[in-house]
Design a protein around this motif. Structure first.
Motif, mmCIF file in Angstrom:
data_model
loop_
_atom_site.group_PDB
_atom_site.id
_atom_site.type_symbol
_atom_site.label_atom_id
_atom_site.label_comp_id
_atom_site.label_asym_id
_atom_site.label_seq_id
_atom_site.Cartn_x
_atom_site.Cartn_y
_atom_site.Cartn_z
ATOM 1 N N VAL A 151 -3.613 4.880 -1.142
ATOM 2 C CA VAL A 151 -4.550 5.424 -0.152
ATOM 3 C C VAL A 151 -4.113 6.852 0.127
ATOM 4 N N VAL A 190 -8.459 8.828 3.792
ATOM 5 C CA VAL A 190 -8.542 8.708 5.249
ATOM 6 C C VAL A 190 -7.981 9.969 5.892
ATOM 7 N N TRP A 237 -4.344 -1.668 6.779
ATOM 8 C CA TRP A 237 -3.292 -1.759 5.760
ATOM 9 C C TRP A 237 -1.942 -2.129 6.360
ATOM 10 N N THR A 268 0.839 -1.201 0.000
ATOM 11 C CA THR A 268 0.000 0.000 0.000
ATOM 12 C C THR A 268 0.872 1.248 0.000
ATOM 13 N N ALA A 306 -11.182 12.038 -3.252
ATOM 14 C CA ALA A 306 -11.882 10.812 -3.649
ATOM 15 C C ALA A 306 -12.225 10.807 -5.128
ATOM 16 N N ASP A 363 -9.426 4.979 -1.535
ATOM 17 C CA ASP A 363 -9.650 5.212 -0.111
ATOM 18 C C ASP A 363 -9.017 6.533 0.294
#
Length: 340
Positions: free
Chosen positions: A143, A172, A188, A112, A163, A170
């Motif tokens: 991410v 966050v 993750w 990730t 987004a 994703d």
């Protein structure tokens, strides 16, 4: 920032990120060699982690450390620690350095990619798209992490804009200084999982590394302050390194990359701009540039509001840059290959 890896006790290969993908690459005469994961890369030496703990590898005279990246798996002699060879990478994050014709590995075997940006003047959609193309091309799952949310008037604006950059992305919100950030990112960061952090200097990457590693880490990352007038940070990470995460995974910090040149990233760009990629086959002309041709499905989508015109402008810029900065394939004696 220290240039040595954390001093770590023995750990299983699985917890270090070893997969069948790597095991299957071992030749019958290599079963006696020891798998080592590269933890730091320096001009003349490599350090790594194995089942017996931290180690410094012995390198042959001709070894070029630039061929290795933090996160790589190599095979070494169990007693001498002499490096035998590097195994093929499952994923690799690469960038082109200005003035160079070759790609430079940033990190290897990353599951990730955490793309860190702040909810302030640092937030830049075009730059985030470059990081996303990098992740897509290299095979890592991206991410986006939004920091400094407490300083933003409306965090949702940043969240929506982030987004919208790629389908299924994703996004966050985290405060790197709070221990709860480790729990937020736990999905993750499980045992054997590897994450890497990229983003501009000063967005909280090194602070987040410290938080993920927990209070028991041997060698914490140095962190720097922020210039309030332009929200830019002082660069504190000077080399890449692999750190253990308290939850059982691994994290690779990277130097702040203010300028990220896109090259050899055609597939990554196609994934990033999937809405354009999928419309292109409906254009009247196969070689449509989506600029002025009649019967262009992409321009029709812009006209009826299905496609943001700014996205099309940024797509074109990345495609053009990728084409111009990707060296043409060469055949024997350096000649361009047919069709190159």
């Amino acid at each position: 920032m220290t240039d040595h890896p954390d001093v770590l006790p023995p750990a299983s290969l699985t917890s270090l990120g070893w997969l069948d993908f790597f095991e299957e690459q071992r030749e019958p005469d290599e079963t006696g060699l020891v798998p080592v994961r590269i933890a730091t890369v320096h001009r003349s030496r490599l350090t790594g982690l194995s089942e017996t703990g931290s180690t410094e590898l012995t390198l042959a005279v001709h070894t070029n450390t630039a061929d290795f990246a933090v996160g790589d798996w190599v095979l070494a002699h169990p007693q001498t620690r002499m490096l035998h060879r590097r195994l093929n990478r499952k994923t690799v994050l690469e960038r082109r350095v200005e003035g160079s014709r070759t790609l430079q590995p940033v990190a290897a075997n990353v599951d990730t990619l955490f793309i860190v940006t702040s909810c302030n003047a640092d937030f830049n959609q075009a730059r985030l798209e470059r990081y996303l193309a990098l992740a897509n091309q290299g095979g890592a799952d991206p991410v986006i992490l939004l920091t400094k949310a407490d300083m933003a008037a409306d965090v949702d604006v940043y969240r929506r804009q982030a987004a919208a950059l790629q389908r299924g992305l994703d996004v966050v919100t985290v405060n790197p200084r709070l221990p709860v950030a480790a729990g937020t990112l736990a999905p993750w960061c499980g045992v054997g999982q590897t994450v890497a952090l990229v983003g501009s200097s000063g967005v909280g990457k090194s602070t987040l590394v410290n938080t993920l590693a927990g209070p028991g880490q041997a060698l914490p990352q140095e962190t720097g302050g922020i210039r309030e007038h332009d929200a830019k940070g002082r660069h504190t990470t000077t080399s890449r390194s692999l750190h253990a995460i308290a939850g059982g995974g691994w994290v690779i910090d990277t130097p702040g990359m203010r300028t990220l040149h896109v090259s050899d990233a055609g597939e990554g760009i196609a994934t990033l701009f999937a809405e354009i990629t999928e419309l292109a086959p409906s254009c009247r002309f196969r070689d449509c540039t989506h600029a002025h041709e009649p019967g262009c499905a992409v321009q029709a989508a812009v006209a009826d509001g299905r496609l943001d015109p700014e996205r099309l402008i940024r797509w074109r810029k990345l495609v053009d840059e990728n084409r111009d900065d990707t060296p043409a394939p060469t055949g024997p004696r350096g000649r361009r290959s047919a069709g190159g």
